[in-house]
Write an enzyme that holds these catalytic residues in place. Structure first.
Site, PDB file in Angstrom:
ATOM      1  N   ARG A   1      38.070 -17.549  -1.448  1.00  0.00           N
ATOM      2  CA  ARG A   1      36.009 -17.980  -2.280  1.00  0.00           C
ATOM      3  C   ARG A   1      36.369 -17.421  -3.460  1.00  0.00           C
ATOM      4  NH1 ARG A   1      31.554 -15.587  -0.531  1.00  0.00           N
ATOM      5  NH2 ARG A   1      32.561 -16.073   2.086  1.00  0.00           N
TER       6      ARG A   1
ATOM      7  N   TYR B   1      24.108 -39.977 -16.250  1.00  0.00           N
ATOM      8  CA  TYR B   1      25.038 -40.127 -15.453  1.00  0.00           C
ATOM      9  C   TYR B   1      23.796 -40.351 -13.757  1.00  0.00           C
ATOM     10  CZ  TYR B   1      27.186 -39.547 -11.039  1.00  0.00           C
ATOM     11  OH  TYR B   1      27.910 -39.506  -9.781  1.00  0.00           O
TER      12      TYR B   1
ATOM     13  N   ASP C   1      27.711 -32.501 -21.185  1.00  0.00           N
ATOM     14  CA  ASP C   1      29.085 -33.182 -20.175  1.00  0.00           C
ATOM     15  C   ASP C   1      29.932 -33.755 -21.015  1.00  0.00           C
ATOM     16  OD1 ASP C   1      30.485 -34.525 -18.121  1.00  0.00           O
ATOM     17  OD2 ASP C   1      28.031 -35.161 -17.113  1.00  0.00           O
TER      18      ASP C   1
ATOM     19  N   LYS D   1      37.548 -36.830 -12.884  1.00  0.00           N
ATOM     20  CA  LYS D   1      37.600 -38.708 -13.856  1.00  0.00           C
ATOM     21  C   LYS D   1      39.098 -38.175 -14.813  1.00  0.00           C
ATOM     22  CE  LYS D   1      34.156 -39.152 -12.005  1.00  0.00           C
ATOM     23  NZ  LYS D   1      33.505 -38.742 -11.923  1.00  0.00           N
TER      24      LYS D   1
HETATM   25  C1  PLP Z   1      29.607 -38.323 -16.265  1.00  0.00           C
HETATM   26  C2  PLP Z   1      30.054 -37.245 -14.975  1.00  0.00           C
HETATM   27  N1  PLP Z   1      29.337 -36.183 -14.978  1.00  0.00           N
HETATM   28  C3  PLP Z   1      29.069 -35.480 -13.653  1.00  0.00           C
HETATM   29  C4  PLP Z   1      29.549 -36.416 -12.732  1.00  0.00           C
HETATM   30  C5  PLP Z   1      29.785 -36.378 -10.766  1.00  0.00           C
HETATM   31  O1  PLP Z   1      31.190 -35.843 -10.579  1.00  0.00           O
HETATM   32  P1  PLP Z   1      31.519 -35.896  -9.322  1.00  0.00           P
HETATM   33  O2  PLP Z   1      31.472 -36.975  -8.860  1.00  0.00           O
HETATM   34  O3  PLP Z   1      32.965 -35.013  -9.386  1.00  0.00           O
HETATM   35  O4  PLP Z   1      30.836 -34.695  -8.141  1.00  0.00           O
HETATM   36  C6  PLP Z   1      30.362 -38.008 -12.861  1.00  0.00           C
HETATM   37  C7  PLP Z   1      30.503 -38.519 -11.733  1.00  0.00           C
HETATM   38  O5  PLP Z   1      30.352 -39.930 -11.493  1.00  0.00           O
HETATM   39  C8  PLP Z   1      30.156 -38.318 -13.639  1.00  0.00           C
HETATM   40  O6  PLP Z   1      31.090 -39.556 -14.044  1.00  0.00           O
END
Ligand code: PLP
Length: 388
Positions: free
Chosen positions: A57, A110, A183, A208
């Site tokens: 961890r 998001y 992000d 992604k």
């Molecule tokens: C722009 C963006 N940020 C954060 C996330 C969250 O990531 P996760 O689905 O890996 O938890 C997503 C998920 O679709 C996203 O599109």
């Protein structure tokens, strides 16, 4: 953004993606970092750890390889790998904020980020304020009124593909004593490096483009200032939502081909966007690579290319949008994005359903495409038949 090819002391992006943190294994020479599928490590006498590894961890060598590579790709001081993008966001916010602090959010964030602030952080005492970040005066006004700890940005945004001026936003955040978090999921570090544009922290859903093959969920935080490393490492270990060794390994494997995949994603998305512009069922195509996109020039100044995500709005409204999503055969109907295969979805009822009824609600006639790396003619033919 690209490094000088004549300067051999600074490896280029593609070289870092394949080699940073991934030296051949000293024990066997294995070219690919091993999957250290272990929870614990033998100590040579109490406290006698080998390389500081005591419990997975806290740290695991496969995760260290991924974290080293991510820090190099974003040109950051340190990176931390998590079990998901949301786990990364949660750890970051609870490291940098305390109850009573405020955060400015993009007005088209998001949906999961919005939900984290709206349902989890608000209960913890951290308040948020959505602001249209393409309007820098509005951000300045909100920053002066709210005195936020963080300005949280996405560019391009999910799902409306808005572009924010990261340099200007970073300057504005710093003028108001705030940190800028970007992000960078939609762009990936191959297309955009926010820390070099002035941002303080980058977050990713590595699920992604970084992973790139729709076979692993993960997240990352990358920091510019090593000052925050201790607190983040503490919080990551204390709360424990770390990337497991196999997930870290899969993500690293994906990263090796990030540059090649992104070039093809961008080329295909540009062709799909242009083809959709000519279709009578489509009222608008949201793609920062189109010269009439309001953020085109800013995107050009801060991105290497315009990415693989395209959204479109349909003249016949929500039912038609839902119908198109059901009618594609090559574009798979599903959430997520950034994999080699093309995906289609209806944000209002799927990824962004949690924003319904809020200021972040997305238009019901919107369809989002994650354009994969298949033959672009096949992709265009599939969309054309689905649009009818
Ligand atoms: C722009 C963006 N940020 C954060 C996330 C969250 O990531 P996760 O689905 O890996 O938890 C997503 C998920 O679709 C996203 O599109």
């Amino acid at each position: 953004m690209t490094t000088n090819p004549m300067d051999s002391a600074v490896p280029g992006f593609e070289t870092l993606a394949i080699h940073a943190g991934q030296e051949p294994d000293p024990l066997t020479g294995a070219v690919v970092p091993p999957i250290y599928q272990t929870s614990t490590y033998k100590q040579d006498g109490v406290g006698g750890t080998r390389g500081g590894y005591e419990y997975s961890r806290t740290a695991n060598p496969t995760r260290t390889a991924l974290e080293t590579c991510l820090a190099a790709l974003e040109n950051g001081a340190r990176a931390f790998a998590f079990a998901s993008g949301m786990a990364a966001e949660d750890c970051l916010i609870r490291t940098l904020c305390r109850p009573g602090d405020r955060v400015l959010l993009p007005s088209d964030a998001y949906g999961g980020t919005f939900r984290l602030f709206d349902k989890v952080m608000t209960a913890w005492g951290v308040k948020y304020e959505p602001v249209r970040q393409t309007d820098l005066d509005a951000v300045a006004k909100a920053a002066a009124a709210q005195r936020p700890k963080l300005i949280w940005a996405e560019s391009p945004t999910n799902p409306l593909l808005s572009i924010v001026d990261i340099r200007a936003l970073a300057a504005l955040a710093h003028d108001h004593g705030a940190l800028l978090v970007v992000d960078n999921t939609f762009a990936s570090p191959y297309l955009q490096r926010p820390l070099e544009l002035g941002a303080d922290v980058v977050v990713h859903s590595t699920t992604k483009y970084l992973g790139g093959h729709s076979d692993v969920v993960g997240g990352a935080v990358v920091i510019k200032d090593p000052r925050y490393a201790r607190d983040l490492a503490f919080q990551q270990n204390a709360t424990g939502a770390v990337a497991g060794p196999f997930d870290a390994w899969l993500t690293l494997r994906g990263i090796k081909t990030l540059a090649a995949r992104m070039d093809r994603h961008c080329a295909n998305a540009a062709r799909v966007a242009r083809a959709l512009q000519d279709h009578s069922a489509v009222t608008s195509v949201l793609y920062p690579g189109l010269p009439d996109h309001p953020g085109h020039d800013i995107a050009k100044s801060q991105m290497r290319d315009f990415g693989g995500m395209v959204s479109l709005r349909l003249a016949a409204g929500e039912e038609k949008a839902v119908e198109v999503c059901a009618r594609t055969t090559l574009f798979t109907l599903g959430e997520s994005l950034g994999g080699v295969e093309s995906l289609i979805e209806h944000p209002a009822r799927m990824t962004h359903a949690s924003a319904a009824g809020s200021p972040l609600e997305v238009p019901p006639d919107l369809v989002r495409l994650s354009v994969g790396i298949e033959d672009p003619m096949d992709l265009i033919a599939d969309l054309t038949q689905a649009l009818g």
